[in-house]
Design a protein around this motif. Structure first.
Motif, PDB file in Angstrom:
ATOM      1  N   LEU A 176       0.828  -1.200   0.000  1.00 39.14           N
ATOM      2  CA  LEU A 176       0.000   0.000   0.000  1.00 39.14           C
ATOM      3  C   LEU A 176       0.865   1.253   0.000  1.00 39.14           C
ATOM      4  CD1 LEU A 176      -3.078   0.109  -0.084  1.00 39.14           C
ATOM      5  CD2 LEU A 176      -3.090   0.478   2.379  1.00 39.14           C
ATOM      6  N   LYS A 184      -3.905   4.858  -4.040  1.00 41.33           N
ATOM      7  CA  LYS A 184      -4.274   4.404  -2.698  1.00 41.33           C
ATOM      8  C   LYS A 184      -5.710   4.793  -2.363  1.00 41.33           C
ATOM      9  CE  LYS A 184      -3.007   4.726   2.174  1.00 41.33           C
ATOM     10  NZ  LYS A 184      -2.132   5.355   3.183  1.00 41.33           N
ATOM     11  N   SER A 188      -8.126   1.900  -1.077  1.00 33.34           N
ATOM     12  CA  SER A 188      -7.859   1.715   0.347  1.00 33.34           C
ATOM     13  C   SER A 188      -9.135   1.590   1.165  1.00 33.34           C
ATOM     14  CB  SER A 188      -7.018   2.870   0.892  1.00 33.34           C
ATOM     15  OG  SER A 188      -7.819   4.027   1.091  1.00 33.34           O
TER      16      SER A 188
END
Length: 206
Positions: A176, A184, A188
């Motif tokens: 990540l 991201k 995420s």
């Protein structure tokens, strides 16, 4: 009721403030709300995260800041859940090593890697979970959740993230912390939770 111009983010983590201003940029522009960190209210004390779930802790923080400021508030609680550890560190992710301050992330990562040192690759599945809460005066608190799955690496890789980001290896082989900010935000746990919550923000302040 006068339309608020500010919405308070219940965190002192500058990385989160920056991330969420990016993730929520569209809804903030649509509603005219200015996202301000809780550090703009130095009189406020930290909320004790006594909940046993991410949703409970996010709700505690958002409602405490809402009640103290009279403004709408956002909060999240998030962490890393490792399958072989039964979902730990979970809600204790930020406090896993017992270290605080600037060395906290490195200490948490080092302890977790040591604990899983003998665990083979096929049993290192893990994921981040985030619960995001919106607390508005006079309204019920809304919580949305998001998650991203991968596997725990064997060393930190990447410099674009924080916390356990350098440890979670995604299906494409990158951690990540190796993603760009935009990449991201798209996948995420925090991006997914707050994008879902953005529709609730829009509905409350349109």
């Amino acid at each position: 009721m006068t339309q608020p111009t500010r919405i308070v983010l219940a965190t002192r983590n500058a990385h989160k403030v920056e991330e969420l201003r990016d993730i929520l940029a569209d809804v903030l522009e649509r509603t005219g709300l200015d996202l301000v960190p809780v550090t703009d209210f130095p009189e406020l004390e930290d909320v004790v995260e006594s909940g046993v779930t991410f949703a409970a802790n996010a709700t505690l923080k958002a409602e405490a800041v809402r009640d103290a400021t009279g403004l709408p508030a956002l909060a999240d609680d998030s962490g890393l859940a490792v399958d072989v550890l039964g979902g730990s560190p979970g809600v204790f992710s930020a406090r896993w090593s017992g270290v605080s301050g600037a060395d906290k992330d490195a200490a948490n990562n080092a302890l977790l890697l040591a604990q899983l040192g003998d665990v083979p690759d096929q049993h290192r599945a893990a994921g981040f979970v985030c619960a995001a809460a919106l607390a508005v005066p006079g309204q019920d608190t809304i919580v949305r959740e998001g998650a991203v799955r991968g596997a725990l690496g064997r060393e930190p890789i990447g410099s674009n993230g924080f916390g356990y980001d350098p440890l979670l290896v995604l299906p494409d082989g990158r951690t990540l912390a190796q993603l760009t900010a935009q990449e991201k935000h798209e996948i995420s746990h925090r991006g997914r939770a707050f994008r879902a919550l953005a529709e609730d923000i829009a509905a409350a302040f349109a």
